[in-house]
Design a protein around this motif. Structure first.
Motif, short mmCIF file in Angstrom:
data_model
loop_
_atom_site.label_atom_id
_atom_site.label_comp_id
_atom_site.label_asym_id
_atom_site.label_seq_id
_atom_site.Cartn_x
_atom_site.Cartn_y
_atom_site.Cartn_z
N ARG A 72 38.11 44.10 34.25
CA ARG A 72 39.22 44.25 35.35
C ARG A 72 38.48 44.05 36.61
NH1 ARG A 72 39.10 50.63 34.49
NH2 ARG A 72 37.05 50.06 34.29
N ALA A 73 38.90 43.71 37.67
CA ALA A 73 38.63 43.21 38.87
C ALA A 73 37.51 43.98 39.38
CB ALA A 73 39.52 43.12 39.76
N GLU A 74 37.44 45.31 39.33
CA GLU A 74 36.42 46.32 39.75
C GLU A 74 35.05 46.14 38.86
OE1 GLU A 74 39.53 48.84 38.00
OE2 GLU A 74 39.58 46.91 38.99
N ASP A 96 38.36 29.46 38.69
CA ASP A 96 37.44 29.92 39.66
C ASP A 96 36.49 28.76 39.96
OD1 ASP A 96 36.53 31.63 41.70
OD2 ASP A 96 34.79 32.32 40.29
N ARG A 123 32.27 32.71 40.22
CA ARG A 123 31.89 33.93 40.39
C ARG A 123 30.73 34.26 39.70
NH1 ARG A 123 36.25 38.68 39.11
NH2 ARG A 123 37.25 37.76 41.22
N ARG A 385 44.47 39.24 37.12
CA ARG A 385 43.90 40.56 36.82
C ARG A 385 42.60 40.56 37.48
NH1 ARG A 385 43.74 40.21 31.69
NH2 ARG A 385 41.41 40.47 31.55
N LEU A 386 41.71 39.60 37.30
CA LEU A 386 40.43 39.49 37.83
C LEU A 386 40.14 39.18 39.23
CD1 LEU A 386 39.03 38.24 34.73
CD2 LEU A 386 38.94 40.38 35.21
N ARG A 387 41.34 38.89 39.93
CA ARG A 387 41.25 38.29 41.59
C ARG A 387 40.73 39.64 42.21
NH1 ARG A 387 45.56 36.26 41.93
NH2 ARG A 387 44.79 34.05 41.52
N ARG A 388 39.35 39.36 42.93
CA ARG A 388 38.79 40.38 43.65
C ARG A 388 38.68 39.78 45.23
NH1 ARG A 388 33.10 40.61 41.50
NH2 ARG A 388 34.00 41.13 39.71
#
Length: 775
Positions: A72-74, A96, A123, A385-388
């Motif tokens: 998950r993004a967090e 990315d 990332r 979903r993983l965009r932060r």
């Protein structure tokens, strides 16, 4: 590569065939990056470029299942160093990372050899590369996030994953971290161990996985083992399957690895083994065709996507988790299972064979999935979903440069540390609220007691202070989420690991902290490598080594630190100070704090002492302008403490030996020889200034003109309670003769006077050295 359905989870269902397709593409891209760097890209020097195709291959399934199903993004992930090509491949498929970087693995300005949070373009959550340090970083990252959340409300909760090789479990830093009492409460910690049973040189004969599982369980961790995949499990369920399981379970690692290099016919001969159950195994595998048999001996749990999915889904977030995933080093490559495949590179023919086997074109190696394909859409959904979002970075609160107080009486620089922190709470409460101190069970013996009483001890939950009503208890241990001191066990690696992560919250969560770690100076050497790696990874902190040097005379030679004074000269990203007086501690500590939590900031090391010194010897100017000039000189690296009209020699001294230097200058004056005395506070900054003057660095050099003006150039005696080479470079400022005094051998217990005399840093030795130069 893997079969069996993947069940739907909250993160979204991914068809097993699609996940396997992505898995193959990740394998190809990671191998192709290393291949291009070594066999395609021009290499005029002929120097080995390197890379780790086999070590990457054993991680592909683990990382594919994690990134495209569960992450998950967090969440944050630390990836084992040699799997960096896998991380780059995944970042590329997620959009990315630009395609141009895939041809630049291990090239200057390109993709780093090991994941780097500060240097890689894609990332990267944690820098890895120092074995064991990257693996433990998420533990300290979790603690730092919890601290930030309890003080500011920032820092979204998420899992902290460490993907590490089994050989990293040999590192002492790993077990120091696991055994810290606070770690057992960190349910967000998840370690995934790539159990491929191979090190750099060999197949490890006794990996003792059962013992490792027991050690983690004893430390309070959830332990999940993925040993066999679905195909082997199906064989185990058949008649003779129990015998086959027992045979593989009891098989030595090298023997199992040898099976991976065998033909099907050889496997049929070797697998049954010499035991009484061999006949049952022979009958079992008689009904298995060659292709299935060859797949079965490789069908370990770490390469079974459905087994991995179930393991990730069964993580208990109330305690740390470790997943032991059995894998094959080089899985899916022609080199799989070879005992020396660690750095082996595939040939061009082998790359062509690999491409053909998974439907890739070796002439177009970087092809992404078609955006409209199921795999392409799966990658796009994972990317979304993983965009932060980038955190909004808060500017650190302002700090005073001077408390406008002049210490008097007799005091130590160690005592000045605690006093300065308390003064900060009164004169700059907002900045003081950002300070967090850390110590490995040495708070009371390093003068942090007053600070701890003032701000309290940090704990994720409030604990009862059972000694709160004890009138004889001086140090009050009030543990609560608002506390600002973190106490660890006696493990310096843990201390600096946590310092690095506390010092990275400004960039990771947008909330700057001002972390200060305190440790006995003799043990700074033990902490230096992981602290250095923390700085490389972007952490900014202050490390205080105290007490230090031969001033610890009664403790004996084992505790008389020698090499630490030169750290500031040699350590990138760090300014080092060794103050002589309490006012110097105040000014240098405030300057060091002002450099934390900002993009252009850096770390600092302060070397302090328990030697009592008459503070009036500092001769702090009373005039405000002159005082400010002195402060600027202290922070820049040195200041003149005594000037003589007819100076024939200059004594440049540092730290606790300043009283000896001044006494020697007075005696020389009586002998008719004028001696200037310069108090050096930072040899590193002076060396930087000298290199700037020579055109080697972009740094200010004015301090040399003020402290060592050419018109006052005289022969130099340098002296410090540390190795004499630390100040020897000062001869290059004005090209003067020099004698360098210091500690260059092990000491022994004794009085301060005896030990100083033994090392030749007493006043007598300084006078003799000055007379030799003056003549």
């Amino acid at each position: 590569m893997s079969t069996a359905p993947v069940e739907t989870r909250g993160d979204g269902a991914v068809d097993i065939d699609v996940l396997a397709e992505i898995e193959e593409r990740v394998l190809w891209l990671s191998a192709a990056m290393v291949h291009h760097a070594n066999r395609v890209r021009p290499n005029p020097s002929g120097l080995k470029v390197g890379g780790h195709q086999a070590s990457s291959a054993s991680m592909v399934s683990l990382m594919t299942a994690l990134w495209f199903r569960h992450l998950r993004a967090e969440d944050r992930v630390s990836v084992k160093p040699h799997a960096s090509p896998v991380l780059h491949a995944i970042n590329y498929l997620l959009g990315d990372l630009d395609e141009s970087y895939l041809t630049r693995l291990r090239e200057f300005g390109g993709l780093q050899s090991y994941p780097s949070r500060t240097k890689d373009p894609g990332r990267v959550d944690y820098s890895t590369g120092s074995v064991g340090i990257g693996a433990t970083a998420p533990i300290w990252g979790a603690l730092a996030r919890r601290y930030v959340e309890s003080h500011t409300g920032a820092g979204a909760a998420g899992r902290q994953y460490s993907l590490l090789g089994d050989a990293e479990l040999d590192e002492g830093a790993v077990w120091e971290a696991i055994l810290d009492p606070g770690v057992a409460e960190l349910g967000e910690i998840v370690w995934v161990v790539d159990l491929n049973r191979q090190s750099l040189d060999r197949v490890v004969p006794e990996i003792a996985a059962g013992r490792l599982r027991g050690m983690f369980a004893a430390a309070g961790w959830q332990v999940i083992t993925l040993k066999y995949g679905r195909l082997l499990e199906e064989l185990f369920a058949r008649p003779g399957g129990d015998a086959l399981r027992a045979r593989i379970d009891e098989m030595p690692n090298p023997e199992y690895q040898r099976l991976l290099r065998c033909t099907a016919a050889q496997v049929r001969l070797r697998l049954p083994g010499p035991g009484s159950q061999g006949a049952a195994i022979t009958r079992l595998i008689e009904d298995v065709d060659d292709a299935t048999l060859m797949r079965a001996v490789r069908n370990l749990g770490g390469h079974d996507l459905s087994a991995l999915d179930r393991a990730y889904a069964s993580i208990d977030d109330t305690r740390p988790t470790v997943i032991f995933a059995y894998t094959v080093k080089g899985y899916g490559l022609p080199t799989e299972g070879h005992p020396q495949n660690h750095s082996t590179l595939l040939t061009g023919e082998q790359m062509d064979e690999l491409a053909a086997g998974i439907g890739m074109d070796a002439e177009r190696p970087w092809r992404r999935f078609d955006a409209a394909s199921t795999a392409g859409l799966t990658c796009a959904r994972a990317a979304e979903r993983l965009r932060r979002p980038e955190p909004v970075r808060r500017t650190p609160p302002g700090l005073p440069a001077d408390f406008a107080r002049t210490p008097s009486g007799t005091s130590t620089t160690q005592a000045a540390l605690g006093r300065t922190l308390l003064d900060l709470t009164r004169q700059a409460p907002e900045a003081a609220g950002r300070v967090v101190t850390v110590s490995p069970d040495v708070s009371s013996s390093t003068n942090l007691g007053g600070w701890v009483n003032k701000v309290g001890v940090w704990s994720a939950r409030e604990r009862v202070d059972w000694f709160a009503d004890d009138a004889e208890t001086i140090l009050h241990w009030r543990e609560r989420p608002t506390g600002q001191h973190i106490e660890l066990g006696i493990a310096e690696t843990n201390l600096v690991g946590l310092l690095g992560e506390l010092g990275a919250t400004w960039s990771r969560w947008g909330e700057p902290l001002l972390p200060i770690g305190v440790v006995y100076d003799p043990f700074v050497g033990r902490a230096l490598e992981p602290w250095s790696f923390g700085m490389y990874a972007g952490g900014q902190s202050i490390l205080v080594g105290t007490p230090s040097g031969a001033a610890l005379a009664p403790e004996g030679g084992a505790h008389q630190s020698v090499i630490t004074p030169s750290i500031g000269i040699e350590q990138p990203g760090c300014v080092a100070y060794e103050p002589a007086f309490a006012i110097d501690v105040e000014w240098t500590l405030l300057a060091a704090l002002a450099r934390l939590g900002r993009p252009d900031g850096g770390s600092a090391y302060l070397r302090l002492s328990t030697r009592p010194v008459d503070q009036t010897l500092a001769r702090v100017p009373a005039d405000p302008a002159a005082r400010e000039r002195r402060r600027r000189q202290v922070v820049a690296g040195a200041y003149p403490l005594r000037r003589e009209e007819d100076a024939k020699v200059t004594i440049a001294a540092m730290g606790a030996v300043i009283p000896e230097a001044l006494a020697a200058a007075g005696r020389l004056r009586q002998a008719g020889i004028g001696a200037d005395v310069v108090c050096v506070t930072s040899p590193g900054l002076l060396f930087q200034a000298l290199r700037a003057r020579q055109g080697h660095e972009d740094a200010p050099s004015w301090i040399l003109d003020q402290v060592f003006p050419a018109e006052r150039a005289t022969p130099l005696v340098t002296v410090l309670d540390g190795h004499p080479h630390t100040l020897a470079f000062l001869a290059g400022v004005n090209r003067t003769p020099i004698t360098s005094l210091g500690v260059s051998r092990f000491g022994q217990s004794g009085s301060l006077e005896d030990v100083y005399r033994y090392h030749g840093i007493d006043a007598d030795s300084i006078v003799r050295a000055a007379l030799d130069l003056a003549e």
